[in-house]
Each structure stands twice: as C-alpha cells, then as structure tokens.
Design a protein around this motif. Structure first.
Motif, PDB file in Angstrom:
ATOM      1  N   LEU A  11       1.310   1.657   9.579  1.00 40.23           N
ATOM      2  CA  LEU A  11       1.374   0.942   8.305  1.00 40.23           C
ATOM      3  C   LEU A  11       1.400   1.933   7.139  1.00 40.23           C
ATOM      4  CD1 LEU A  11       1.241  -1.846   6.851  1.00 40.23           C
ATOM      5  CD2 LEU A  11      -1.250  -1.600   6.857  1.00 40.23           C
ATOM      6  N   ASN A  12       2.384   1.739   6.278  1.00 39.13           N
ATOM      7  CA  ASN A  12       2.488   2.499   5.030  1.00 39.13           C
ATOM      8  C   ASN A  12       2.456   1.504   3.890  1.00 39.13           C
ATOM      9  OD1 ASN A  12       3.330   5.572   5.569  1.00 39.13           O
ATOM     10  ND2 ASN A  12       4.137   4.259   7.204  1.00 39.13           N
ATOM     11  N   ALA A  13       1.797   1.857   2.793  1.00 43.68           N
ATOM     12  CA  ALA A  13       1.724   0.927   1.667  1.00 43.68           C
ATOM     13  C   ALA A  13       1.865   1.690   0.365  1.00 43.68           C
ATOM     14  CB  ALA A  13       0.393   0.175   1.676  1.00 43.68           C
ATOM     15  N   TYR A  14       2.542   1.060  -0.579  1.00 43.66           N
ATOM     16  CA  TYR A  14       2.879   1.725  -1.843  1.00 43.66           C
ATOM     17  C   TYR A  14       2.567   0.825  -3.018  1.00 43.66           C
ATOM     18  CZ  TYR A  14       6.030   4.128   1.457  1.00 43.66           C
ATOM     19  OH  TYR A  14       6.552   4.794   2.521  1.00 43.66           O
ATOM     20  N   TYR A  15       1.961   1.389  -4.062  1.00 40.96           N
ATOM     21  CA  TYR A  15       1.945   0.744  -5.378  1.00 40.96           C
ATOM     22  C   TYR A  15       3.020   1.458  -6.172  1.00 40.96           C
ATOM     23  CZ  TYR A  15      -2.728  -1.177  -4.391  1.00 40.96           C
ATOM     24  OH  TYR A  15      -3.785  -1.855  -3.867  1.00 40.96           O
ATOM     25  N   GLY A  41     -11.702   5.016  -3.408  1.00 38.29           N
ATOM     26  CA  GLY A  41     -10.313   5.375  -3.701  1.00 38.29           C
ATOM     27  C   GLY A  41      -9.503   5.842  -2.501  1.00 38.29           C
ATOM     28  N   MET A  42     -10.056   5.739  -1.303  1.00 37.01           N
ATOM     29  CA  MET A  42      -9.354   6.251  -0.112  1.00 37.01           C
ATOM     30  C   MET A  42      -8.294   5.276   0.410  1.00 37.01           C
ATOM     31  SD  MET A  42     -10.189   9.258   0.454  1.00 37.01           S
ATOM     32  CE  MET A  42     -11.394  10.438  -0.099  1.00 37.01           C
ATOM     33  N   GLY A  43      -8.356   4.011  -0.053  1.00 33.23           N
ATOM     34  CA  GLY A  43      -7.332   3.043   0.371  1.00 33.23           C
ATOM     35  C   GLY A  43      -7.873   1.882   1.196  1.00 33.23           C
ATOM     36  N   LEU A 210     -11.188   6.850   7.084  1.00 35.79           N
ATOM     37  CA  LEU A 210      -9.985   6.854   6.256  1.00 35.79           C
ATOM     38  C   LEU A 210     -10.151   7.896   5.143  1.00 35.79           C
ATOM     39  CD1 LEU A 210      -7.355   5.044   5.949  1.00 35.79           C
ATOM     40  CD2 LEU A 210      -8.610   3.821   4.175  1.00 35.79           C
ATOM     41  N   VAL A 211      -9.247   8.854   5.099  1.00 36.53           N
ATOM     42  CA  VAL A 211      -9.257   9.871   4.031  1.00 36.53           C
ATOM     43  C   VAL A 211      -7.867   9.905   3.413  1.00 36.53           C
ATOM     44  CG1 VAL A 211      -9.547  12.318   3.482  1.00 36.53           C
ATOM     45  CG2 VAL A 211     -11.027  11.258   5.185  1.00 36.53           C
ATOM     46  N   ASN A 212      -7.804   9.688   2.107  1.00 35.63           N
ATOM     47  CA  ASN A 212      -6.524   9.686   1.387  1.00 35.63           C
ATOM     48  C   ASN A 212      -5.450   8.874   2.101  1.00 35.63           C
ATOM     49  OD1 ASN A 212      -7.558  11.272  -0.642  1.00 35.63           O
ATOM     50  ND2 ASN A 212      -7.041  13.181   0.407  1.00 35.63           N
ATOM     51  N   GLY A 213      -5.832   7.651   2.524  1.00 28.86           N
ATOM     52  CA  GLY A 213      -4.851   6.736   3.102  1.00 28.86           C
ATOM     53  C   GLY A 213      -4.455   7.017   4.528  1.00 28.86           C
TER      54      GLY A 213
END
Ligand SMILES: Nc1ncnc2c1ncn2[C@@H]1O[C@H](COP(=O)(O)OP(=O)(O)O)[C@@H](O)[C@H]1O
Ligand SMILES: [Mg+2]
Length: 237
Positions: A11-15, A41-43, A210-213
């Motif tokens: 899974l990839n996610a983008y704002y 803030g890690m996602g 989870l680290v930086n997404g």
C-alpha cells in the motif's frame, strides 16, 4: 486473495505529491489483535484512512477485507464488509445523545455474540449513566468509551482503533486495554495504531513498527516487551 481477515499489500498513499505510506504490507488474521506502533507523524492515521478510503487520499496497492479487494470501494461499502473505525479524536456528534449514537450505529448480527446498546452499556456503565447527554459534552474518557461502544454495536469482524490512549486518563486506558483483550471472545479482531507502548503491548499480540510511512520491524509483543534496544531505536521511549 488471502485467508487473512485483513491483508494490506504494498500500500502506497499520497496527499497530493507527498508520498506518505510506502509499500506497507501486513496481515490481521481472524481473532488476532495487532498493533502498529509509531511516533507522531509516521503515517498511522493515514494508514487507517487509506484502508477505509477516507479523505480522498490517493492510494495504490491492494487491501483485502475478508477476501474482497476494497481499493475501489466506497467507504460505506468497505464498512459493510465488517470493519468498524474508532477515529483519533472520536468524531462524535454534538446533536446526538449517547444513546442516539448507539441506536443509529447498531447493526444486528445473526451470530451468537451480538453487541447491542444494552450489552455495551454493561461494558461501559459510565456512559449508561450519561445516556441522554450530547456525545461531545462527555469527558475525554467517556467519549473514548462511546466511540468504542459505537464501533462494537456495528458488530464488525474487525475494529480499527486510532490512538485510543490519546486524551484519556490512566484509569480509562486500563479499561480500554481490558476491552481490547476480551474482543476475541466476541469474535472481533483488532488493529490498533498507537504511540503508547504500554497500551499496545498489553492490548495486542503482534507488533509492527511504522517509521516514515514504512513498516520497518515486525515482532510478537512478548519479544518486543523484552527488547528495550528496539523500543529506544524505533520509538525513542
Ligand atoms: N490531510 C493532510 N494533508 C497533507 N498532509 C497530511 C494530511 N494529514 C496528514 N498529513 C501528513 O502525513 C504524515 C502522516 O500523518 P499521520 O498519518 O496523521 O501520522 P500519525 O497518525 O502517525 O501521527 C505527516 O507528515 C502529516 O503531516
Ligand atoms: Mg494519528
């Protein structure tokens, strides 16, 4: 397809152009309790919103719920496959009383263990005493209990719980842990995202970090409890 209750695959996610989740893969099996731990803030919240298709986040990859790929489904269709959500900040309605939140969410269930407004009031007598009060007039702890109760009366297979420790007292944290530990007895699986190590280690059986997404580490809660070095390395605790 997968035998897991929830299977998240690359899974990839983008704002907009910000690439938040990067090739996230993990599973939740039936009756399992899984925690995803990560600092602010890690996602973590983005992960739940991406699974549920909220906020028009652009997403790529595959998410299977009970064998159904939900990537092209609307949020209500995904919810109807048996997933309920306890959002960060609770998202209760000022115009609805405690009881109205539960009556509206209640989705009868043919199985042996049906959660009803009455049975969740037994679990959380604190909110039973506040039945007629507006959801947003409750204390933080009561709002958290109502948000969990609202998820339970939907009689889901899986509950996604976003940082349940936030904004509540240690007493309520203990109550939440207890409820999480007993979910399997009612055939409910749990996926929790948290920064609170103690809650996650006691509520869940398996841990992803989870680290930086990105998911950078997977272990059992038993092993992670003993592994102070990884706790410091990944979570700074
Ligand atoms: N609506 C949004 N628009 C743009 N960026 C966002 C939005 N929501 C979150 N982000 C960014 O995505 C990253 C992950 O946020 P979030 O999923 O809320 O983290 P966590 O829940 O782990 O604290 C952060 O860098 C945050 O600033
Ligand atoms: Mg969050």
């Amino acid at each position: 397809m997968s035998e897991s209750l929830l299977s998240v695959e690359n899974l990839n996610a983008y704002y907009d152009k910000a690439h938040i989740l990067q090739d996230v893969s993990f599973q939740v099996n039936p009756l399992e309790r899984v925690a995803i731990l990560g600092r602010n803030g890690m996602g973590k919240s983005t992960l739940f919103k991406s699974i549920l298709g909220l906020e028009k986040i652009r997403r790529e990859g595959d998410v299977y719920l009970n064998g159904h790929n939900v990537m092209n489904k609307e949020t209500f269709e995904t919810a109807n496959l048996g997933v309920a959500y306890v959002p960060q900040g609770w998202q209760l309605f000022p115009s609805l009383s405690v009881d109205e939140h539960l009556q509206i969410a209640h989705t009868p269930h043919a199985g042996e263990h049906e959660w009803t407004p009455d049975s969740v009031y037994e679990l959380f007598p604190e909110i039973k005493a506040r039945k007629k009060v507006s959801g947003t007039k409750l204390s933080g702890g009561e709002q958290q209990m109502l948000a969990i109760a609202r998820a339970l009366v939907r009689n889901p297979w899986l509950i996604l719980m976003d940082e349940p420790s936030e904004g509540i007292s240690t007493f309520v944290i203990e109550r939440v842990i207890e409820v999480c530990q007993h979910m399997a007895e009612r055939n409910v699986s749990l996926l929790l995202v948290e920064q609170n190590l103690d809650l996650a280690l006691r509520a869940a059986q398996k841990v992803y970090i989870l680290v930086n997404g990105r998911i950078v580490y997977t272990t059992s809660t038993e092993d992670f409890k003993e592994d102070k070095e990884s706790q410091i390395h990944y979570l700074g605790v």
